[in-house]
Motif scaffolding. Sequence first.
Motif, mmCIF file in Angstrom:
data_model
loop_
_atom_site.group_PDB
_atom_site.id
_atom_site.type_symbol
_atom_site.label_atom_id
_atom_site.label_comp_id
_atom_site.label_asym_id
_atom_site.label_seq_id
_atom_site.Cartn_x
_atom_site.Cartn_y
_atom_site.Cartn_z
ATOM 1 N N CYS A 81 0.832 -1.181 0.191
ATOM 2 C CA CYS A 81 0.053 -0.011 0.133
ATOM 3 C C CYS A 81 0.745 1.179 0.116
ATOM 4 N N ILE A 82 1.830 1.374 0.876
ATOM 5 C CA ILE A 82 2.937 2.452 0.914
ATOM 6 C C ILE A 82 3.461 2.596 -0.408
ATOM 7 N N SER A 83 3.874 1.568 -0.895
ATOM 8 C CA SER A 83 4.685 1.401 -2.392
ATOM 9 C C SER A 83 3.491 2.223 -3.314
ATOM 10 N N GLN A 84 2.392 1.848 -3.509
ATOM 11 C CA GLN A 84 1.587 2.245 -4.534
ATOM 12 C C GLN A 84 1.291 3.887 -4.239
ATOM 13 N N ASN A 90 4.924 10.524 -6.136
ATOM 14 C CA ASN A 90 5.799 11.147 -7.112
ATOM 15 C C ASN A 90 5.219 11.353 -8.426
ATOM 16 N N ALA A 91 4.106 10.919 -8.831
ATOM 17 C CA ALA A 91 3.630 10.957 -10.501
ATOM 18 C C ALA A 91 2.711 12.052 -10.332
ATOM 19 N N GLY A 92 2.545 12.788 -9.043
ATOM 20 C CA GLY A 92 1.554 14.018 -8.969
ATOM 21 C C GLY A 92 0.201 13.514 -8.882
ATOM 22 N N ARG A 93 -0.181 12.311 -8.706
ATOM 23 C CA ARG A 93 -1.566 11.995 -8.763
ATOM 24 C C ARG A 93 -2.066 12.291 -7.205
ATOM 25 N N GLU A 94 -3.455 12.451 -7.111
ATOM 26 C CA GLU A 94 -4.012 12.464 -5.792
ATOM 27 C C GLU A 94 -4.151 11.002 -5.083
ATOM 28 N N VAL A 95 -4.195 11.155 -3.824
ATOM 29 C CA VAL A 95 -4.068 9.952 -3.057
ATOM 30 C C VAL A 95 -5.088 10.107 -1.845
ATOM 31 N N SER A 96 -5.085 8.934 -1.233
ATOM 32 C CA SER A 96 -6.166 8.869 -0.146
ATOM 33 C C SER A 96 -5.551 7.681 0.858
ATOM 34 N N ARG A 97 -5.998 7.758 2.065
ATOM 35 C CA ARG A 97 -5.778 6.615 3.017
ATOM 36 C C ARG A 97 -6.586 5.374 2.833
ATOM 37 N N GLN A 98 -7.473 5.885 1.918
ATOM 38 C CA GLN A 98 -8.634 4.704 1.451
ATOM 39 C C GLN A 98 -8.052 4.271 0.199
ATOM 40 N N LEU A 99 -7.627 2.870 0.149
ATOM 41 C CA LEU A 99 -7.131 2.227 -1.207
ATOM 42 C C LEU A 99 -8.163 1.053 -1.543
ATOM 43 N N THR A 100 -8.246 0.878 -3.023
ATOM 44 C CA THR A 100 -8.714 -0.335 -3.550
ATOM 45 C C THR A 100 -7.689 -1.028 -4.028
ATOM 46 N N LEU A 101 -7.705 -2.372 -3.947
ATOM 47 C CA LEU A 101 -6.405 -3.036 -4.651
ATOM 48 C C LEU A 101 -6.729 -4.517 -4.880
ATOM 49 N N ARG A 102 -6.342 -4.761 -5.864
ATOM 50 C CA ARG A 102 -6.427 -6.362 -6.328
ATOM 51 C C ARG A 102 -5.765 -7.172 -5.591
ATOM 52 N N PHE A 149 -4.467 3.105 17.971
ATOM 53 C CA PHE A 149 -4.899 3.079 16.661
ATOM 54 C C PHE A 149 -4.457 1.555 16.141
ATOM 55 N N GLY A 150 -5.164 1.207 15.210
ATOM 56 C CA GLY A 150 -4.852 -0.227 14.328
ATOM 57 C C GLY A 150 -3.951 0.131 13.147
ATOM 58 N N LEU A 151 -3.167 -0.751 12.745
ATOM 59 C CA LEU A 151 -2.325 -0.797 11.655
ATOM 60 C C LEU A 151 -3.108 -0.184 10.398
ATOM 61 N N ILE A 152 -4.109 -0.841 10.160
ATOM 62 C CA ILE A 152 -5.195 -0.525 9.227
ATOM 63 C C ILE A 152 -6.582 -0.304 9.964
ATOM 64 N N GLU A 153 -7.469 0.668 9.555
ATOM 65 C CA GLU A 153 -8.632 1.017 10.459
ATOM 66 C C GLU A 153 -9.743 0.013 9.866
ATOM 67 N N ALA A 154 -9.731 -0.375 8.784
ATOM 68 C CA ALA A 154 -10.797 -1.136 8.079
ATOM 69 C C ALA A 154 -10.389 -1.907 6.857
ATOM 70 N N TRP A 155 -11.126 -2.787 6.552
ATOM 71 C CA TRP A 155 -10.849 -3.360 5.383
ATOM 72 C C TRP A 155 -12.239 -4.317 5.029
ATOM 73 N N SER A 168 -11.088 -8.155 -5.396
ATOM 74 C CA SER A 168 -10.881 -7.034 -4.904
ATOM 75 C C SER A 168 -10.945 -6.583 -3.335
ATOM 76 N N VAL A 169 -10.101 -5.811 -2.841
ATOM 77 C CA VAL A 169 -10.168 -5.293 -1.443
ATOM 78 C C VAL A 169 -10.014 -4.146 -1.167
ATOM 79 N N ARG A 170 -10.868 -3.229 -0.408
ATOM 80 C CA ARG A 170 -10.586 -2.043 0.034
ATOM 81 C C ARG A 170 -10.158 -1.798 1.535
ATOM 82 N N VAL A 171 -9.137 -1.184 1.737
ATOM 83 C CA VAL A 171 -8.362 -0.871 2.653
ATOM 84 C C VAL A 171 -8.321 0.397 3.191
ATOM 85 N N VAL A 172 -8.712 0.645 4.627
ATOM 86 C CA VAL A 172 -8.228 2.225 5.016
ATOM 87 C C VAL A 172 -7.073 2.355 6.164
#
Length: 337
Positions: A81-84, A90-102, A149-155, A168-172
Motif C-alpha cells: 500500500c505504501i509503495s503504491q 511522485n507521479a503527481g496523482r491524488e491519493v487517499s488513505r483509503q485504497l482499493t487493490l486487487r 490505533f490499528g495498523l489498518i482501520e478497516a478492510w 478486490s479489497v478496500r483498505v483504510v
Amino acid sequence: MSSTTGGLLPDRHPTGDFFVCDIFDAAPKDDMASMEHPIFSLSTRPDTRVLSYDHNGMQVQVTPSVKGRATIHDKDILIYCISQLMAAVNAGREVSRQLTLRAHDLLVATNRDTSGDAYARLKEAFERLAGTRITTNIATGGEETTRGFGLIEAWEIVRKTRGGRMVSVRVVLSDWLYRAVLSKSVLTLSRDYFRLRKPLERRIYELARKHCGRQKSWRVSVAVLHKKAGSAAPVRVFRAALRKMVGEDHLPDYALEEVEGDMIVVTRRDVVVEEAPGMGLPPLLPETLEAARVLRPGADVYALEAEWRAWWARSGRAPVRNPDKAFLGFVAGSGKA
C-alpha cells in the motif's frame, strides 16, 4: 433503495475517495517508524503477548487481538500500500488513505504464490493487521501524538470469485501510517526482501536498511539488536541465529559480521570507494544518530547527516574537534534540514 439521477443507472460499485492501486512497477517502500521499532511479531505461531517497548524516549505498546499480533509477513500488505501511494505521490496523482487493490496484484508484487491457500492466508493477514492495536508517541510526518490505533482501520472484500476467493479489497490505512507517506518518511527496499523466508532475516534487513542509510557500515551490540528486533528468543538463541545469518550471507544489500565485544557490524555491499562530500569527517556514533532522532522526530537522520557533511565540505572543511557534537548542533539549529 438505489435511485437514478438524470436517467442514469445508480453507481452500484462506488469508489468514493478510494485510491485505486494500479501502478504495477511501484518500488517497494517501507515507513521508517515501523522499520525502527519492533511492532510486528517474528513468530510463526499466533502471538497474543502484549508488547511494551521503550527506547530513547520512544514508547510503543502493541496489543494483539485474539487472532494474534500482526506478523512481519503480514506487513507485506502495508509495504504494498505504501509503495503504491508513494509512486502515485511522485507521479503527481491524488491519493487517499483509503485504497482499493486487487488481491492478485498484491500477491504477485510481494512474491507470494497465488493458490487458493494464499488468498486464505491473505484474509487472515488483513484480520491480524486490523485487530492489532498500537499505542505510541512515535512521530510520523513531524507530528507526535500519543494515542491508540490499528495498523489498518478497516478492510472489506469488495468482490469475490464464485468459489469465494477475494478479487478486490478496500483498505483504510491508519492516519499515523498515512502521515508517514505524505511526509515521505519512507525508504526503498530491495525487491529481494520478499524472497527472505525467515521473519528474523526480514527484521534484520529492515534495521540494516534503516540504520546504514548513507553510512558505509552500522555497528551495534547483540543486546541492542535483540531489543530492536523484538525477538522473544533468549539472547543466546538470538545470537546463534545471527551467526547463522552471518554464515549464510544472503541478506539483500548488506553483509553481517560478528566482531569482538559481542558486536555486529552491518556493511553495505555497494559502498562507493570514491570520497563523497563530507567524507573527510569520521563516522558518527550510533548514540549521536539516536540523539538526532530525539531532536528531530520523524526526520531521516541519515539525510540530515548527508546534508551536514555537504555543508561542512562547502564551508571549506573547517577543523571540527567533536564531529558528533557539531552534528547535533547542526540538527538542533536547522529548522529546514
